[in-house]
Design an enzyme around this catalytic site. Structure first.
Site, PDB file in Angstrom:
ATOM      1  N   ASP A 159     -42.106  16.128  19.042  1.00 46.91           N
ATOM      2  CA  ASP A 159     -40.889  15.310  19.053  1.00 46.91           C
ATOM      3  C   ASP A 159     -40.051  15.541  17.789  1.00 46.91           C
ATOM      4  O   ASP A 159     -40.406  16.324  16.905  1.00 46.91           O
ATOM      5  CB  ASP A 159     -41.314  13.838  19.187  1.00 46.91           C
ATOM      6  CG  ASP A 159     -40.357  13.014  20.023  1.00 46.91           C
ATOM      7  OD1 ASP A 159     -39.175  13.373  20.122  1.00 46.91           O
ATOM      8  OD2 ASP A 159     -40.797  11.971  20.552  1.00 46.91           O
ATOM      9  N   ASP A 211     -33.721  10.582  26.369  1.00 47.26           N
ATOM     10  CA  ASP A 211     -34.746  10.188  27.341  1.00 47.26           C
ATOM     11  C   ASP A 211     -34.169   9.784  28.699  1.00 47.26           C
ATOM     12  O   ASP A 211     -33.077   9.221  28.788  1.00 47.26           O
ATOM     13  CB  ASP A 211     -35.559   9.015  26.783  1.00 47.26           C
ATOM     14  CG  ASP A 211     -36.432   9.438  25.609  1.00 47.26           C
ATOM     15  OD1 ASP A 211     -36.402  10.636  25.241  1.00 47.26           O
ATOM     16  OD2 ASP A 211     -37.138   8.572  25.074  1.00 47.26           O
TER      17      ASP A 211
HETATM   18  C1  GLA Z   1     -38.992  10.092  22.108  1.00 46.89           C
HETATM   19  C2  GLA Z   1     -39.227  11.112  23.215  1.00 46.89           C
HETATM   20  C3  GLA Z   1     -39.919  10.436  24.374  1.00 46.89           C
HETATM   21  C4  GLA Z   1     -41.230   9.840  23.920  1.00 46.89           C
HETATM   22  C5  GLA Z   1     -41.021   8.891  22.741  1.00 46.89           C
HETATM   23  C6  GLA Z   1     -42.328   8.469  22.112  1.00 46.89           C
HETATM   24  O1  GLA Z   1     -38.096   9.100  22.507  1.00 46.89           O
HETATM   25  O2  GLA Z   1     -38.004  11.686  23.620  1.00 46.89           O
HETATM   26  O3  GLA Z   1     -40.128  11.345  25.450  1.00 46.89           O
HETATM   27  O4  GLA Z   1     -42.103  10.891  23.556  1.00 46.89           O
HETATM   28  O5  GLA Z   1     -40.223   9.492  21.728  1.00 46.89           O
HETATM   29  O6  GLA Z   1     -42.160   7.616  21.015  1.00 46.89           O
END
Ligand code: GLA
Length: 394
Positions: A152, A207
């Protein structure tokens, strides 16, 4: 090798001082888009080892493994503190058996195991990130039997994306274990332009949200399906075997969309040759959800060995036609109705790049039946927010 030396010499003559290898070979993994399950969309931080073991059990027995699903991935929130030597540990309460035991359990089901970290000092939920610990963490993952790393981009400050992901890619290679590298920097530094030999997949957007077309007024970070679709579609030329655009994990079965919308979601992801990472509670899913996730006709389109991402070839208001070229000269065709009322959509030879003399059999991939021979065009009435998905086999 000769090519690598040439690049090194060019860098040296240009006065570059970094050790960054610009032309590393691909790691050879993910020749088709990865398929599996990830804990985040359903469980977020409420993930523990029971959840992960149950997902592995379900993947093995629900028909998902048989349909091609392979990776069981724990997202954020599995971590405990680093030990005195800086090695990462698992949360001792939620993952009391330790990660190696869980990986062994997943492997015992004939599946593969994945985990999550972050290129910054902290993950998005505030656990220890891998910055400054990349080689140590990659070594730890290899010891545990990790087959897939999602990496990430939170708390990265002024880090350069290309550089930060290259460090972990190199660390994973140095670990000696084949580990699929899933880059999650949300498209911030346009990884499709530079990451084809760094990662096996890269997120294209923020997301996903479990909604067809509605934003959350309180959280613009999460994007409805249509938004993710429109941001990812133009990137189709950058995808191919070993390096895929990732429009984020599936929401199928999480309850925010209708069955028709979930069929569209799954079909569109397959047309985009997207990774198919289920994001629901697969240990407790209804038959409608299971039948969508295990539609082998649709999965075959996603997994087609030619590895070309499909794209939109025609748009008339809410009516769209998407085409994905398949190995052997076939085509996957999606008639997509974004609107709220039924729509009649017609695809013809021009959309497909087929000559008028082209002969092919037509299969409906949700009715699971042959619907006749290709006669130069095909029309269907498509339900609201729905799709008709066809496969033409010459
Ligand atoms: C980010 C990523 C998500 C998830 C969260 C976890 O938002 O884009 O897919 O992995 O972190 O904290």
């Amino acid at each position: 090798m000769a090519v690598a030396c040439l690049f090194a010499a060019q860098n040296a003559s240009a006065g570059e001082t970094t050790q960054h290898v610009v032309n590393k070979a691909p790691n050879g993994l993910a020749q088709t888009p990865p398929m599996g399950w990830n804990s985040w969309n359903k469980f977020a931080c409420n993930v523990d080892e029971k959840t992960v073991r149950a997902a592995a059990d379900a993947m093995a027995t629900s028909g998902m493994k048989d349909a091609g699903y392979e990776y069981v991935v724990i997202d954020d929130c599995w971590q405990g503190p680093r030990d005195a030597n800086g090695f990462i540990t698992a949360n001792p309460v939620k993952f009391s058996s330790g990660i190696k035991a869980i990986a062994d359990y997943v492997h015992s089901k004939g599946l593969k195991f994945g985990i999550y970290s972050d290129a910054g000092r902290e993950t998005c939920d505030g656990f220890s990130g891998s910055q400054g610990h990349e080689y140590q963490d990659a070594m730890t993952y290899a010891r545990w039997g990790v087959d897939y790393l999602k990496y990430d981009w939170c708390e990265t400050g002024s880090r350069n994306g290309e550089e930060a992901y290259a460090v972990m890619a190199d660390a994973l290679r140095a670990s000696g274990r084949p580990i699929v590298f899933s880059m999650c920097e949300w498209g911030v530094s346009k990884p499709w332009l530079w990451a084809r030999n760094t990662g096996n997949l890269w997120r294209t957007t923020g997301d996903i949200r479990d909604s067809f077309d509605k934003w959350d007024p309180k959280n613009q970070w999460v994007h409805p399906l249509l938004e993710i679709l429109d941001q990812t579609e133009p990137l189709w030329p950058f995808a191919g075997p070993g390096h895929w655009n990732d429009p984020d994990m599936l929401e199928v079965g999480n309850g925010g969309m209708t069955p028709a919308e979930y069929r569209s979601h799954f079909s569109l992801w397959a047309m985009m040759a997207a990774p198919l990472m289920a994001g629901n509670d697969i240990s407790n899913m209804d038959e409608s959800t299971r039948s969508i996730l295990t539609n082998k006709d649709v999965i075959a389109v996603d997994q087609d060995r030619l590895g070309v991402q499909g794209h939109r070839v025609a748009k008339d208001g809410d009516k769209e036609i998407w085409v994905k070229p398949l190995a052997g000269g076939g085509r996957a065709v999606l008639l997509f109705n974004r609107g709220a009322t039924p729509a009649s959509i017609t695809v013809d030879n021009d959309h497909l790049g087929y000559a008028p003399s082209m002969r092919a059999k037509v299969r409906d991939l949700w009715a699971h039946k042959e619907v006749g021979n290709w006669k130069g065009s095909y029309s269907a009435t498509v339900e609201p927010h729905g799709i008709v998905m066809l496969r033409l086999n010459p």
